[in-house]
Every structure is written in C-alpha cells, then in structure tokens.
Design a protein around this motif. Structure first.
Motif, short mmCIF file in Angstrom:
data_model
loop_
_atom_site.label_atom_id
_atom_site.label_comp_id
_atom_site.label_asym_id
_atom_site.label_seq_id
_atom_site.Cartn_x
_atom_site.Cartn_y
_atom_site.Cartn_z
N VAL A 236 0.87 -1.18 0.00
CA VAL A 236 0.00 0.00 0.00
C VAL A 236 0.90 1.23 0.00
CG1 VAL A 236 -1.85 1.22 1.18
CG2 VAL A 236 -1.75 -1.27 1.28
N LEU A 237 0.79 2.06 -1.04
CA LEU A 237 1.63 3.25 -1.20
C LEU A 237 0.80 4.50 -0.94
CD1 LEU A 237 3.40 2.20 -4.52
CD2 LEU A 237 4.31 1.98 -2.23
N PHE A 238 1.40 5.46 -0.24
CA PHE A 238 0.76 6.74 0.04
C PHE A 238 1.59 7.83 -0.64
CE2 PHE A 238 0.18 3.91 3.68
CZ PHE A 238 -1.22 3.86 3.76
N GLU A 239 1.04 8.44 -1.71
CA GLU A 239 1.76 9.46 -2.47
C GLU A 239 1.13 10.82 -2.20
OE1 GLU A 239 1.43 8.24 -6.49
OE2 GLU A 239 2.79 6.52 -6.28
N ASP A 240 1.89 11.73 -1.59
CA ASP A 240 1.41 13.08 -1.34
C ASP A 240 1.30 13.84 -2.66
OD1 ASP A 240 1.42 12.43 1.26
OD2 ASP A 240 3.15 13.64 1.82
N ILE A 241 0.23 14.61 -2.81
CA ILE A 241 0.05 15.44 -4.00
C ILE A 241 -0.35 16.84 -3.57
CG2 ILE A 241 -0.60 13.52 -5.50
CD1 ILE A 241 -3.51 14.32 -5.14
N GLU A 242 -0.19 17.81 -4.46
CA GLU A 242 -0.56 19.18 -4.17
C GLU A 242 -2.08 19.33 -4.24
OE1 GLU A 242 1.18 21.68 -3.14
OE2 GLU A 242 2.99 20.44 -3.07
#
Length: 1021
Positions: A665-671
C-alpha cells in the motif's frame, strides 16, 4: 502404624583444609593456637557468618489477614528444619508491633524482631519492625528508612528483590493473605534469578488480593492452602539441598542428546527454538522444573515433557522470565538521556519521526521507561516531535501484559512519585500507563533471532537479552542491530553486555553504561537473513582479497545511494496480507496511519486516519478480489497538521514466491487543487476555524485540570488504603490480646448515641434509594428495549439487559469507553454520533442492522439531569425487524401483482377512492395511445381531454359500484379521437388495500369492437 517423621534438613559444617607433612601440621596447629589466644572473638564471628551464609532463607510476605495465615503456617512447620524465616508485613509506622509475641505461641523456633545487622541463624523466625524497609546481604539483615518516608510503601517487594539479588537461585518467597498487589513484583524478581515462589491459594486467604495477583503471573511454583505450604517447602529443600539433591546434567552421559530432544519438543509445542540460548541458563531452568516435579533424571523429564502439554508452556515461561523493572539502573538511563535522547530533542526533526526498537521487551517496563524519558526531555527542552517505540518479544503473554499497561503498586519502588503522578493513573491497587505514553509504543510478537528486524531505527535498547544468548547467536544479532539502525543510530545495551568483536560496526559513546553509536562499515562480518521487506539478505561476508573488498566498496556506494533515494524520494508504504494486517512499514506513515487507544490489532483499516478509511476498505477489497493494481487519486485525509491530499496505490506482490499473496500500500502526497483549499466560512464571510480552535483549547485545558484533580485524589486514596492495611494488621495483633484493647465504654456510648441518630436518618434515605433502585432494576430487566447510558466522556454508565444483543457488555464494562467494546452491529459511527448529539443537543435517529440481520431504530438523546444539566447521552434501540420484513413482503407482493397486471393483454386501471388513476398497465397505454405522465394521478374523467367523461362510465363508478363490490360485463360504447369508436366491456372490483390511500377500484377494459366487426362480416357473408 505411626507416620514416619520427615528427616530435618541439615547443613554439614566445614572441618578445615588438609595439609601434607609434619611441618605443615605443626604450622597449622601453631596458627590455630595463636588464633585462639589472640583473635578468638573475631574468628568465632567469621565462622558464624560463614555458617549463616549456608542457611536457607525463606521470605514470607503478608498484609491484611496475615496474622491468621502466619499462625496456620507455623503451626504446621516443624521446629528443626534448619530454615531461617523472614516475615514482612504491613505495620502501622507509629504502633509498636506485638507480632513477635503472638507468633511465639505457635512455634518452638526462636522468634525475634529484626535489629540492624542481625545475623541469620537456622530454625529462627525474624519479624520486620514497624516503619522500616529490610534487605539481606550475605548472612545479615539490614534495616533502612523507607523511601519515600510517607505514602505508598512496598516493604515486601523490597525485601523479595533484595533476597533475589543476594541468594539468586536459592531464593525462596511465599506470598500470603493481603489486599492489593504487593509481592507480585518481588516474585517476578526471584523467579528471574531462578528461585522458587509459593503462593497461598486465594480461596483459602482471608484477603485474596495479594495471592490472586501473584498467582495471575503464572510464575508461582506452588499454589496451595497455607496449611499445606510447610510440607511442600520441606520437600523442595530436601530435593535441592539435602540427600535427595538432583544433579541431572552431570549424572547422565547422553545429556547433550537429551537436551536437543527437549529443544525439539519445545519447538513443536511453542514454535520457538531455544538451542541458541546459553547452556547454563537452560540447565538451571531444567533443574528447577525437575525439582518442582520431583523428577530424578533428564530421560524421565523428557518423557514427562512429551506426555504433559502444560509442562511445555510452563518451561517456556520459565525460560523467558526476565528480570526487568522501570528505569533499571537509573544512572544508565540518565546517561542515555544525556547522551542520546537530549540530542534528538535538540535537533529539528521536521516531519521525520524518531524510531526506537526495544527487542526482548518482556512485560514492557523498559519500553515505557524510554517513552517517558522522551516525553520528559521534550517537555524540558520545549521541542515536541513525533517518536515511535517498537517493543517486541516472543512471549505473547508478556506482550499482552505490556499492551494493557497495568502494573502492580510495587513499581513505586523504582518509579518516583512525580513520574507516577504525571504518567500513570491509579486503578485500585495498580498503576496504569497514561494514554499519552501508551500511544507512542507499538507492542508486537517477534523473534529477534529468526524474524526480520525493524529498519531505519534511531535507537535500539536491548538490555539483558544478549546475556541469555550463546556467543554464536550474539555474532548474528549485533550485525542485525547495525543493519536496523540509521546512519547516526544508537545502541543501548545492559551493564553485562558488549558488542564483542564488532568494533568496526559501532563506536563507543559511553563505555560504562554501554551506549554505542553506529559506524558506517563497508564490510560485514556475517550475513543476516530477512534484512529487507522482501526477505532477501543484502549483507556480504567480509573478504581479504583486494578485488572482493573493492566489490564490497562498490556495493556500499550503491546501497548508500539506494538508501538516500528510498529515504527522500520514495513514498511511504506498508506491506499487508489479505486480512489487512500490517507486516512491514516503510517510511513515515504517521500522516496516514495512527495508533488508536485500546488493544493494538495491527490492521491497516483500524489505523487509517479520518478520510482514508472508507476508500482504503474498498480499494483493499478490490485489490484482494481482483488481484490487480488499484489507484485512487485525490483523497483528502485529516492529519495532525491539517489536511493532506494523496494518491492511494495498492499493488499485489508477485515476487518473490514466499511473499506472493501480499500487497504493498503506497501513500503518495500530491498538491491540493485550488478549489479544494478554500476554507469554510460562516454566512457572514468570516472563517470558523479560530473560534473552533479556541473552544478546543479551552476544552483541552479543562480536561487536563480535571485529570490532574482526579490523579491527586487517586494518590490520596492510595495513601489512605496503605494506611488502612497497616491499621488492619495492627488491629489483628490487638485482637489477640484483649487486655490491650480495653477502651472507655462511656466515651464509646456517647459516640454511639450520636452515630445512632445519624444512622437512623441515613437508613431512611438508603431505604428510599433502595426502593428506587429496585424499581429501576426491574424496569431495566423487564423492558425489551435496549438502553445504554453514556456519560459526557462516552464511558458506559449503565445499561439494560436487552442491550447485550447489540453490544457485548458485561457488568465489568461499566466505566469503560463505549468505543472499546465489541459490537454486534454493522455500524461504526456510534461514538461519532454520540459526540454530535452532545455538541448539538439534537436527537439523532438512525436505522442500524446487527450481524444477525436484525434491524433496529437507534435514537440518541442528550441525558438531562433533574437540574437540566447535560451529563451524557442515552442511546435506545427499538426492534423494527418485523416491520422491515413486512415492508419487504409488501414490496415483493406489489411487484408480483404489478407483474401480473402488466402481463394481462386487456387494458387495466387502478383507481383510488376519489376516482384518480393510481396506476395503469402497459396494455392501457398502448391501446389508448397515452403515456404514464398523462395518466397517473389524473381524475379518470379528465383523461384524453375529458374523452373519458362518459355517462355510462359515470353510472358504473358513481352509482352501481358503490352499492356492490364488483360489476361484470358492463357494456360501454364511445367515440375516441385517437382510436375511433369502440365498444368496450368493463369489469370493476372494489378492493380494500389497508394502505394510506384506502380503498381502490380495479377496472378491466375489454375491447369487443373487432369481434363485433368480424361477426357482422360473417353474418353478411
């Protein structure tokens, strides 16, 4: 035949060393003569101390009810056993004890009150004096002032610990009647040194608090009624010190082979391999179990281990007993705080968490001690940051104990009153770790030898674990710690432990207190399995050849580059199984997952932050079901610092084969998008956030003040309880001497008259309250409505018996948060809705379903006191399952009838009692060339531009049908603009529906125009 008396345990006296030659004999005699003439008093004293060193010492602890237990014990104890008994009891500090005189009546042994420096003698009983702690050092008993001088005192635990440190595996303790939990910590210390512990059977004790607490540890070797303890104690000492002494490891030739078989049995029963433990540790524990079970040799014990499953568990627990307590070796913790923790607190951590790993945490004291030191240091330096302590052990029972965070009152010996007040709650006779400390620690079951380690750790605290492991195992564990640590990570070992020959992996920070700092090394001494999240070793054995060294250097550059990339550019991730259980954590996941209060489950859904849980559940289910990647974009979650937008990615792991079936499970921060970042405003345009923050801060301050007041009250109650125990002990002594209990009857009579007056008033009030309580209890038990009362903190206040159908409640759950209780409902917002009702004071009504497919109407209302004060909420559950089922049956019936009607070829209308079209079938719309919108809800006479305003139809509907239930073959001829002139046969029925629209008229229309035309053609033909 008379019963044979047990032979007393005797200790042989030392006769002196032998010498060879006449000259040596003469010299020896000469020295002896001089000693007798010049130093005889000193010589006698040393000889007496040497003999006392061999005396078996038994520590006996008791509190309330102890006098009665002492009497029964010594009544059944022979006077010539050679044992020295040391009695520790709670006594009134200001009251002279007469326990010595009372016990002398029940034994022929010498009974004495201890004086400082008193030498132990066999066949003697020693009683602790009031207002003193007592310790043993060699053959002597030493007295000291209690610390702290007032408040909670634990003289029993204090002496038991001293006995464990002094006598090691020869230490023996007995826990008798008393309130509270004292004696438990001392029993742990003695068992940790390989000693023996006995406990009075709780059901036979006058006060079962102390025996129950000690027995619950599972460490007691014998739990018996007090009158049977002497016989078992004598038998035990005879087997360990007398003629029946067992030495199994030296009398059996094939001991090594038998030990390996014992390891095999233990591994099959417990899943853990103890072959890597030091042989001396294993042998001591085995000998102790053989003595306890009266087994003479290893062969017999191996067979006993195979035949009795419980023995494997007991031996497993014996091997895992660790001597641990809070802030063990306080100076070492001060050194750790000074050299390591303060450096963490002074450094700006940014968003990066400090990660601490405590392998071999046992019952959690070490992990909690480190967490408390972090909190103290952050408060002192006013620099708050996130830190996470991972505490692991192979003993699941110890892990469960540590997770609960509930410790006996004996910890006050090692924990200051200030720390107890700030970081612990008082619960009866125990201390529970506060939520602020507990939430910073994650307890998990892990074998440091065989399981993959944690990674990217800043501090490893492994104290007094390596001393139990063999040298070969230590050579594997030290490089493993090096791998787990960050570049500037620290290693904290016990006072008897070192890093051995791995000086190239660690540099010394504090040699005395065994604090080391990780060093960067291009060569590793040994490969370690399971070093990364995919279970592949990435450590290389050292090589002497230059080309191999160069290759290792190159690999180290690659690894360093990979580590930098992973640390700075890779998203946070976790590895889970199909059940959602977290198996591995990579990176900083604190923004997305958070540890909640209560027992830790390790499920990713339970740890998900607000805004992430629903999507995470759906995405995980889809990934597990379809076995393919799942991507969710632009999720908004609430973090500690505000809101964060992320992309959630779930990928199945296909390689290696050993991890197939797991998911990343990957958590990718975005603007955030611009339209999303606009803050919420009130109707007048002003933002709401400042006011909300102000109210939240005010609420938090109030809670902290209330909590501090509660803790102060609990501390006072504990002091009163301790004082009460001392008074209870004094009272039992005084009851044996009525002459000393004589008081003034006149004064008592005067007080009694005053109390009688007050008691009469109170009795009347109690009777009224009892009547009301009975009424409420009967109301609760008779109603079928589930009702639960929650206080303002959403803790359970009381509930009706019917409530147990929705939430698994027992009487002991009163006072617990409702969120901690397992629910039978498919509904997870009870706590959230209750808080909303408290905030808005508006009733909330929700339909909920149980796991048994029963439907209830849940209503949450504010709880108002008689003074109109909101003091919680009331939650009620009404069973509407039958109503729901009736609705479903009615719906099915309507669908069924509608299907039938739509299947009929003749046009049909359903009219309400006021002659409006309720519904029509498809044949009607098709035949009369109209639509549903032009028909339903209209008066039948208004259909088709009032084409249906037919006199004959009016006659049928308004005159004929009201007088009868049905009308058949009613002929109507009418000219329609859309279909021309038609001859119709009408059949009508009046139906009672029982629904809101009341009676209904069913009108069937049969067109016979075509039939008449055909008949006309036939007749003309």
């Amino acid at each position: 035949m008379a019963e044979k008396k047990a032979a007393p345990i005797k200790v042989a006296k030392k006769t002196g060393a032998k010498t060879s030659g006449s000259k040596g004999v003469a010299a020896h005699k000469k020295v002896e003569k001089i000693d007798l003439q010049v130093k005889s008093p000193l010589r006698k004293a040393h000889a007496k101390e040497a003999e006392s060193q061999k005396v078996p010492v038994v520590g006996i602890g008791a509190s309330a009810g102890g006098l009665e237990a002492f009497e029964q014990f010594f009544t059944n104890m022979p006077a010539d056993t050679g044992i020295a008994f040391v009695l520790i009891q709670h006594l009134d500090p200001k009251h002279k004890s007469i326990l010595t005189d009372l016990l002398q009546r029940y034994t022929r042994m010498k009974v004495a009150e201890v004086e400082d420096g008193m030498v132990l003698e066999p066949n003697s009983v020693y009683v602790i004096p009031p207002n003193r702690y007592m310790a043993i050092f060699g053959p002597k008993l030493h007295l000291m002032e209690p610390s702290p001088p007032a408040g909670l005192r634990t003289p029993i635990d204090f002496f038991f610990r001293s006995l464990a440190e002094d006598r090691k595996e020869e230490a023996i303790c007995i826990v008798l009647s008393g309130t509270g939990t004292e004696g438990t910590q001392g029993l742990r210390a003695i068992k940790g040194e390989g000693g023996m512990g006995m406990v009075q059977a709780p059901e036979s004790a006058k006060y079962d608090g102390m025996p129950k607490s000690a027995a619950a540890t599972g460490l007691a070797d014998y739990i018996l009624p007090v009158e049977r303890l002497p016989e078992q104690l004598i038998a035990y000492l005879r087997r360990t010190m007398g003629k029946e002494h067992i030495t199994p490891t030296t009398t059996i030739a094939n001991a090594d082979d038998l030990m390996e078989k014992i390891f095999i049995v233990l591994r099959s029963k417990t899943g853990h391999n103890f072959s890597g433990y030091k042989p001396s540790t294993i042998i001591r524990r085995l000998e102790r179990r053989m003595v306890i079970n009266e087994i003479p040799d290893l062969t017999t014990y191996l067979r006993y281990l195979q035949e009795v499953p419980e023995e494997s568990v007991t031996l497993f627990n014996e091997l895992l007993i660790g001597v641990t307590n809070f802030f063990r070796d306080p100076e070492s913790y001060e050194a750790l705080k000074r050299s390591v923790i303060s450096e963490f607190c002074k450094t700006d951590r940014g968003d990066r968490n400090v990660r601490v790993w405590v392998p071999g945490c046992s019952t959690g004291e070490e992990a909690y001690s480190i967490a408390i030191m972090f909190l103290e240091c952050m408060e002192e330096l006013n620099n708050h940051f996130n830190f996470q302590v991972f505490a692991t052990d192979i003993d699941n029972k110890a892990i469960a104990f540590a997770r609960a965070g509930l410790y006996p009152q004996g910890i006050s010996v090692h924990v200051s009153q200030d720390i107890l007040r700030r970081y612990f709650h008082r619960e009866d006779a125990s201390f529970r770790v506060k939520k602020t400390v507990r939430e910073s620690i994650l307890f998990a079951s892990q074998n440091v030898i065989s399981d993959p380690p944690f990674s990217k750790v800043d501090l490893i605290s492994c104290r007094n674990l390596l001393i139990y492991l063999s040298g070969e195992v230590q050579k594997k564990v030290i490089p493993l710690f090096h791998y787990a640590l960050n570049q500037d990570g620290f290693l904290f070992l016990g006072s008897s432990e070192t890093i051995g020959g791995f000086t190239d992996l660690f540099s010394v920070v504090d040699r005395k207190w065994k604090i080391y700092k990780r060093s960067e090394s291009t060569l590793f001494r040994a490969g370690v399995k399971g070093m990364d999240m995919f279970g592949e070793a990435r450590m290389f054995a050292g090589a002497r050849e230059p080309d191999r060294a160069l290759m290792s250097n190159r690999m180290s550059y690659r690894e360093a580059t990979e580590r930098i990339l992973l640390d700075n550019y890779s998203p946070a991730a976790v590895v889970i199984n199909e059940k959602g259980e977290i198996l591995y954590v990579h990176g900083r996941t604190g923004k997305y997952l958070e540890i909640i209060s209560g027992e830790f489950s390790g499920n990713i859904v339970g740890l998900a932050r607000e805004g992430l849980k629903p999507e995470l559940v759906a995405a995980t289910r889809k990934a597990v079901t379809e076995k393919k990647d799942v991507l969710l974009k632009g999720l908004r979650i609430r973090t500690d610092s505000g809101q964060q937008f992320i992309n959630l990615v779930i990928k199945p792991i296909a390689e290696p084969q050993s991890m197939k079936g797991l998911f990343v499970v990957l958590f990718e921060d975005i603007e955030p998008q611009k339209e999303r970042v606009s803050s919420k405003k009130k109707p007048d345009g002003t933002p709401e956030e400042p006011r909300i923050q102000e109210l939240e801060n005010e609420l938090q301050s109030t809670r902290e003040y209330l909590q501090a007041s509660i803790e102060e009250l609990e501390t006072s109650n504990e002091e009163l309880k301790s004082l009460n125990e001392e008074l209870q002990s004094s009272n039992e002594e005084l009851q044996s001497s009525n002459e000393e209990l004589e008081t003034s009857r006149e004064e008592l009579q005067s007080v009694n008259e005053e109390l009688t007056t007050v008691n009469t008033e109170l009795e009347q009030t109690i009777n009224e309250l009892s009547k009301k309580s009975s009424d409420i209890a009967n109301l609760f038990s008779s109603t079928e409505i589930g009702i639960i009362f929650l206080d303002s903190n959403l803790n359970i206040d009381r509930f009706t018996p019917a409530m147990t159908r929705f939430i698994n409640l027992i009487p002991g759950d009163v006072g617990r948060p409702v969120s901690h209780i397992a629910s039978n409902m498919r509904y997870e917002n009870l706590e959230q809705d209750a808080r909303e009702v408290l905030a808005t004071l508006n009733m909330k009504e929700v339909e909920v379903w149980t796991k048994k497919d029963q439907c209830y109407v849940m209503k949450i209302r504010p709880y108002r006191t008689i003074d109109n004060v909101i003091d919680g909420v009331v939650v009620t559950f009404m069973d509407i399952t039958e109503h729901k089922r009736m609705d479903e049956r009615l719906t099915h019936a309507l669908r069924y009838s509608e299907g039938i009607v739509n299947t009929v070829r003749e046009p049909m209308l359903a009219l309400t009692s006021d002659l409006r079209v309720k519904t029509a079938n498809r044949s009607f719309y098709r035949f009369f060339k109209t639509t549903k919108e032009q028909t339903e809800g209209k008066l039948i006479y208004d259909l088709g531009n009032r084409e249906w305003d037919i006199p004959k139809l009016r006659e049928l509907l308004e005159k004929i049908l009201p007088e009868s239930l049905e009308m058949d073959d009613f002929k109507v001829v009418h000219e329609f603009s859309s279909i021309g002139k038609r001859t119709m046969i009408l059949n009508a029925r009046r139906l009672e529906t029982g629904l809101d629209f009341g009676e209904m008229i069913l009108l069937a229309i049969e067109d016979i125009s075509e039939k008449q035309a055909k008949m006309t053609e036939v007749s003309h033909g």
